[in-house]
Design an enzyme around this catalytic site. Structure first.
Site, short mmCIF file in Angstrom:
data_model
loop_
_atom_site.label_atom_id
_atom_site.label_comp_id
_atom_site.label_asym_id
_atom_site.label_seq_id
_atom_site.Cartn_x
_atom_site.Cartn_y
_atom_site.Cartn_z
CG ASP A 105 -2.34 1.41 1.29
OD1 ASP A 105 -2.85 1.09 0.77
OD2 ASP A 105 -1.63 2.42 2.04
CG HIS A 303 -5.63 -3.09 -0.39
ND1 HIS A 303 -4.44 -2.21 -1.54
CD2 HIS A 303 -5.65 -2.45 0.62
CE1 HIS A 303 -3.71 -1.36 -1.39
NE2 HIS A 303 -4.18 -1.32 0.29
#
Length: 326
Positions: A105, A303
């Protein structure tokens, strides 16, 4: 003094931020693990032991503004150049000259820029979830403002000091649970449902989060760990990363279009919106990551890739690390 528990050693080391908290396990070549938003060193809990068992000194940091690391008060203290120098300081504080850096991320963006700016320190770079796109292009705040039409993109929402804090901090645990669920493969909204990356007029980001079920990778204890840190620190340090994107755009202008030439790795999730939004960046890897050793997309993965699919990520990392020059 370092504190050791269950094979993990916690340390505070000096950095330009003041101090960086890190957790390490194992011995051998240094592998620096950098988390994203809204997480902490704990997001690498599955990788620390696996990398240590494979013969590496695995070190997961709390990025400045998170956990037990320093939290400067000024928003511009969280610009990318400062975060890169924090990583360099950690490497040197651990008595090393070089390291492999791996990020997820925002941590992937920090890792990529660390490799770009300080190739003398970071000899290889692994990116999880967020692809590398060289600096350049339009001013970020202007680009994000054009996304979503009548709705507001979450990055723009986060860029206003105090606004997201007012939503999150009254119920940190509940907000985190919803945010994690919204981007996880087994709990994300169904196709066609309102997109949780956008905020409706006058609404909140959490209005579109799933409710009532944690993703399979996130136990109650795990959620408690994350929530306890943010309840103690507040959210301003973590959100400051979003509030420096225009500063980064200016600071990194000399690197516009510059490839990363060190050996690299990319792993993304097929159900992660970032993989779709940045598909062109992935296609450009022959130019932007000429040292790419391995790139793959995990089917059915969201994610939070190293937590959703820890065994596959551990295999990818250890195979890639084993391929690197000594």
């Amino acid at each position: 003094m370092p504190q050791t528990a269950a094979g993990l050693t916690h340390r505070l080391v000096p950095s330009p931020a003041g101090r960086i908290h890190l957790v390490e396990q194992g011995s051998g070549p240094l592998v620096l693990l950098v988390h994203g938003f809204p997480e902490s060193w704990y997001s690498w809990r599955h990788q620390l032991s696996a990398l240590a068992a494979a013969g590496y000194r695995a070190v997961a940091v709390d990025v400045r503004g998170y956990g037990r690391s320093s939290r400067p008060g000024a928003v511009d203290a969280y610009r990318m150049l400062n975060l890169v120098e924090d990583g360099v300081a950690v490497v040197h504080a651990l008595g090393e000259r070089t390291a492999v850096i791996v990020g997820h991320d925002w941590g992937a963006t920090i890792a990529a820029n660390s490799a770009l700016i300080r190739p003398d320190v970071f000899r290889a770079v692994g990116l999880l979830s967020v692809p590398y796109a060289p600096p350049g292009g339009p001013r970020p705040s202007e680009a994000f403002a054009q996304m979503g039409g009548a709705e507001e993109f979450y990055v723009s929402y986060f860029q206003h000091p105090g606004r997201a804090e007012a939503e999150i901090e009254p119920d940190v645990r509940g907000w985190l649970a919803g945010f994690y669920a919204a981007l996880s493969a087994d709990t994300m909204p169904a196709p066609g449902a309102p997109d949780p990356h956008f905020v409706g007029h006058g609404g909140r980001l959490r209005d579109r989060f799933p409710a009532g079920r944690l993703p399979s990778w996130l136990g109650e204890h795990d959620l408690d760990v994350y929530a306890a840190e943010f309840e103690r620190t507040g959210m301003a340090g973590a959100l400051a990363r979003y509030r420096n994107m225009d500063r980064d755009w200016e600071d990194l202008a000399e690197y516009n279009g510059t490839p990363i030439t060190q050996p690299s790795l990319f792993v993304g999730g097929a159900l992660d919106a970032t993989t779709t939004w940045m598909a062109d960046a992935i296609k450009a890897y022959p130019t932007t990551l000429p040292g790419l050793v391995s790139s793959c997309i995990l089917d059915g993965c969201g994610h939070w890739i190293q937590q959703e699919r820890p065994e596959e990520i551990n295999r990818s990392l250890t195979h890639w690390l084993a391929s690197l020059p000594a």
